[in-house]
Design an enzyme around this catalytic site. Structure first.
Site, mmCIF file in Angstrom:
data_model
loop_
_atom_site.group_PDB
_atom_site.id
_atom_site.type_symbol
_atom_site.label_atom_id
_atom_site.label_comp_id
_atom_site.label_asym_id
_atom_site.label_seq_id
_atom_site.Cartn_x
_atom_site.Cartn_y
_atom_site.Cartn_z
ATOM 1 N N HIS A 61 -17.787 13.766 -12.103
ATOM 2 C CA HIS A 61 -18.332 14.026 -10.767
ATOM 3 C C HIS A 61 -17.334 13.444 -9.763
ATOM 4 C CE1 HIS A 61 -20.832 13.711 -7.219
ATOM 5 N NE2 HIS A 61 -21.773 14.445 -7.813
ATOM 6 N N GLU A 82 12.665 40.948 -26.620
ATOM 7 C CA GLU A 82 13.515 40.324 -25.595
ATOM 8 C C GLU A 82 12.679 39.560 -24.580
ATOM 9 O OE1 GLU A 82 15.916 39.531 -22.100
ATOM 10 O OE2 GLU A 82 14.113 40.762 -22.133
ATOM 11 N N ASP A 108 10.685 46.524 -25.664
ATOM 12 C CA ASP A 108 9.454 45.838 -25.270
ATOM 13 C C ASP A 108 9.446 45.634 -23.766
ATOM 14 O OD1 ASP A 108 11.539 43.852 -25.465
ATOM 15 O OD2 ASP A 108 10.022 42.273 -25.466
ATOM 16 N N ARG A 153 16.409 27.689 -14.762
ATOM 17 C CA ARG A 153 17.513 28.623 -15.013
ATOM 18 C C ARG A 153 18.783 27.796 -15.084
ATOM 19 N NH1 ARG A 153 15.849 33.977 -16.287
ATOM 20 N NH2 ARG A 153 13.734 33.982 -15.493
ATOM 21 N N THR A 208 -17.864 20.343 -7.225
ATOM 22 C CA THR A 208 -17.252 19.032 -6.996
ATOM 23 C C THR A 208 -16.946 18.385 -8.338
ATOM 24 O OG1 THR A 208 -19.494 18.214 -6.787
ATOM 25 C CG2 THR A 208 -18.278 18.608 -4.735
HETATM 26 N N1 BES Z 1 16.699 42.477 -18.065
HETATM 27 C C1 BES Z 1 16.186 41.174 -17.802
HETATM 28 C C2 BES Z 1 17.242 40.201 -17.360
HETATM 29 C C3 BES Z 1 17.993 40.516 -16.112
HETATM 30 C C4 BES Z 1 17.426 41.223 -15.068
HETATM 31 C C5 BES Z 1 19.277 40.089 -15.968
HETATM 32 C C6 BES Z 1 18.146 41.513 -13.911
HETATM 33 C C7 BES Z 1 19.986 40.320 -14.821
HETATM 34 C C8 BES Z 1 19.418 41.070 -13.791
HETATM 35 C C9 BES Z 1 15.502 40.670 -19.071
HETATM 36 O O1 BES Z 1 14.672 41.628 -19.641
HETATM 37 C C10 BES Z 1 14.634 39.508 -18.723
HETATM 38 O O2 BES Z 1 13.699 39.685 -17.994
HETATM 39 N N2 BES Z 1 14.900 38.356 -19.293
HETATM 40 C C11 BES Z 1 14.042 37.222 -19.165
HETATM 41 C C12 BES Z 1 14.350 36.279 -20.285
HETATM 42 C C13 BES Z 1 13.252 35.817 -21.079
HETATM 43 C C14 BES Z 1 11.914 36.328 -21.003
HETATM 44 C C15 BES Z 1 13.552 34.892 -22.185
HETATM 45 C C16 BES Z 1 14.256 36.531 -17.849
HETATM 46 O O3 BES Z 1 15.350 36.546 -17.293
HETATM 47 O O4 BES Z 1 13.277 35.967 -17.368
HETATM 48 MN MN MN Z 2 15.559 43.442 -19.770
HETATM 49 MN MN MN Z 3 12.719 41.548 -18.490
#
Ligand code: BES
Ligand code: MN
Ligand code: MN
Length: 461
Positions: A218, A158, A88, A333, A320
């Site tokens: 308003h 994913e 995906d 994160r 407005t």
């Molecule tokens: N492949 C990425 C994660 C990634 C990219 C890890 C580059 C390390 C280096 C993965 O597909 C991704 O985008 N994960 C998401 C997680 C999510 C949507 C729950 C992310 O990291 O935002």
């Molecule tokens: Mn990925």
């Molecule tokens: Mn990704």
């Protein structure tokens, strides 16, 4: 391995053509409008696994998008590698910022990819990297050089949090039993500086809703006398970080693992060109938590970012209005030993407690994921490092990454095995952005390296 490598050279053009066909199917998991395309992609992956020589290939239905499974069990005495990847992709928006349509792949040269890069959504993340595994397996199997059992588990969710894959893993522990998991879904430092990802950050993702008056008002008649939920939301967000870019939510850092001075020193010895980084992003300066380097801020430290914020009038011209509601999507994160559920809870309590009486707030949690750190003193890591050393002519640098792959923590918990994150992308490949691309060099480097990994692993294990 000579026959396998010769086969790869001979079939290069076809491998690339097949990848381009895969990239033409818009497998956007987040948007239900693409559900049929997501399924067609699962069928494409399943057919490629069958053609490559995998057995018991099946498309497993879930409550969401299907999981593709296939395996090659050659000998009980061989070690078993579970290859995970995802077919995906992220939504392509904003469409008008693409130089060519996201699902019509084109190959163009870039500064970092003088041999050409494939421009398409999913080219790097993760169709291109996942497909390297299918092709490496095809080449090894066709030449009788595979000395590992291989199981493929390629999912379609994913990018939306892998909700149904967890259930699949728990319900199929025997079928998925293996010695390790191998994933190509991360980046290397540069095409002449290989690295192996040794960590992923976790994620806590929430959506907040702030409600002021029961209807839009308003802004002249009521303005100044009634709380504006957008103003309040902005205050609340800016209050979550101090002038040192330290997150102020009580308890947020309580469980954050701190690295020793030696570990920090070692990680900062990795090549990193701050000037090139700034230039690539067209920024005059970087920004982040005081006392940490950019490499540290983007890997071993937790973050809080607003991903989207909306409310009120955003149409043409001026209206407005004092809006009734404001919203934001906020991601955090996480790093070891923070827990996704716990941080979501801490955030929710904090956000509710600091909301002024003039508004009501609601915090809605989205998907999350736990952070992971992968060891470097295992046969699987060493097999990967030696394979990369062979094909790049340089030993890869272990480096923790900033992204998340939510399912990886679960592999350890449920299957009891370690993961190796042997990715081949570049951070600058614009994943999740317009003009995502993947180097042709990187695609073939991956296909060439993976067979050496299997060879090394079967000899070391
Ligand atoms: N492949 C990425 C994660 C990634 C990219 C890890 C580059 C390390 C280096 C993965 O597909 C991704 O985008 N994960 C998401 C997680 C999510 C949507 C729950 C992310 O990291 O935002
Ligand atoms: Mn990925
Ligand atoms: Mn990704």
């Amino acid at each position: 391995m000579e026959k396998t490598q010769a086969y790869i050279k001979e079939h290069k053009d076809r491998f690339l053509e097949e990848l381009l066909d895969l990239l033409r199917i818009p497998s956007v998991s987040a948007d239900p409008a693409y559900a049929k395309d997501v399924r067609r992609t699962a069928e494409f992956v399943s057919n490629s696994l069958k053609k490559a020589g995998a057995d018991s290939v099946e498309i497993h239905e879930t409550k969401g998008h299907p999981i593709v499974y296939g395996e090659k069990i050659l000998d009980d005495s061989y070690p078993t590698v579970l290859v995970y990847g995802h077919y995906d992709v992220q939504p392509p928006d904003p469409m008008d910022l693409w130089d060519s349509p996201p699902f019509e792949p084109v190959i163009k040269k870039t500064k970092l990819h003088p041999d050409g890069a494939i421009f398409a959504r999913g080219s790097c993340d993760d169709k291109g990297q996942m497909f390297m595994h299918v092709k490496a397996f095809e080449a090894m199997h066709a030449n009788g050089e595979l000395r590992c059992n291989v199981k493929f588990m390629i999912e379609g969710e994913e990018e939306v949090g892998s909700d149904n894959l967890g259930t699949f893993c728990r319900e199929n522990q025997d079928k998925l039993s293996c010695d390790m998991v191998l994933i190509s879904d991360t980046a290397i430092i540069a095409n002449d500086t290989p690295s192996i990802n040794t960590g992923l950050r976790g994620l806590s993702y929430v959506e907040v809703e702030v409600t002021g008056p029961n209807r839009d008002l308003h802004s002249g008649v009521y303005g100044g006398g009634v709380a504006n939920p957008i103003n309040v939301l902005c205050d609340m967000i800016s209050g979550m970080m101090d002038e040192n870019k330290h997150i102020t939510i009580p308890g947020f850092y309580d469980k954050v693992a701190t690295l020793s001075e030696e570990e920090r020193k070692a990680m900062n010895e990795a090549p990193f060109d701050l000037e090139a980084y700034k230039e690539d992003l067209s920024i005059n300066d970087v920004q982040g938590e005081k006392g940490y380097t950019t490499l540290e801020r983007t890997s071993i430290r937790p973050t809080l970012d607003v991903n989207g914020i909306w409310g009120g009038y955003i149409g043409e011209g001026a209206k407005t209005v004092l809006p009734s509601k404001a919203y934001a999507k906020i991601s955090m994160r996480l790093v070891p030993n923070q827990s996704s559920d716990e941080i979501t809870e801490i955030f929710k309590n904090y956000f509710e407690s600091v909301a002024p009486d003039s508004v009501k707030v609601e915090v809605r949690p989205h998907h999350g994921g736990e952070p992971v750190v992968t060891p470097t003193d295992t046969p699987e890591y060493k097999a990967a490092a030696k394979a990369m050393e062979k094909t790049f002519g340089k030993e890869p640098i272990p480096q923790r990454g900033g992204g998340s792959i939510p399912i990886v923590a679960l592999f350890e918990d449920v299957l009891g095995v370690k993961t190796v994150l042997m990715g081949f992308g570049l951070d600058s490949d614009s994943i999740h952005s317009p003009n995502e691309h993947y180097g042709v060099f990187n695609f073939f480097k991956g296909i060439e390296t993976i067979p050496y990994f299997y060879q090394n692993y079967s000899e070391m294990k």
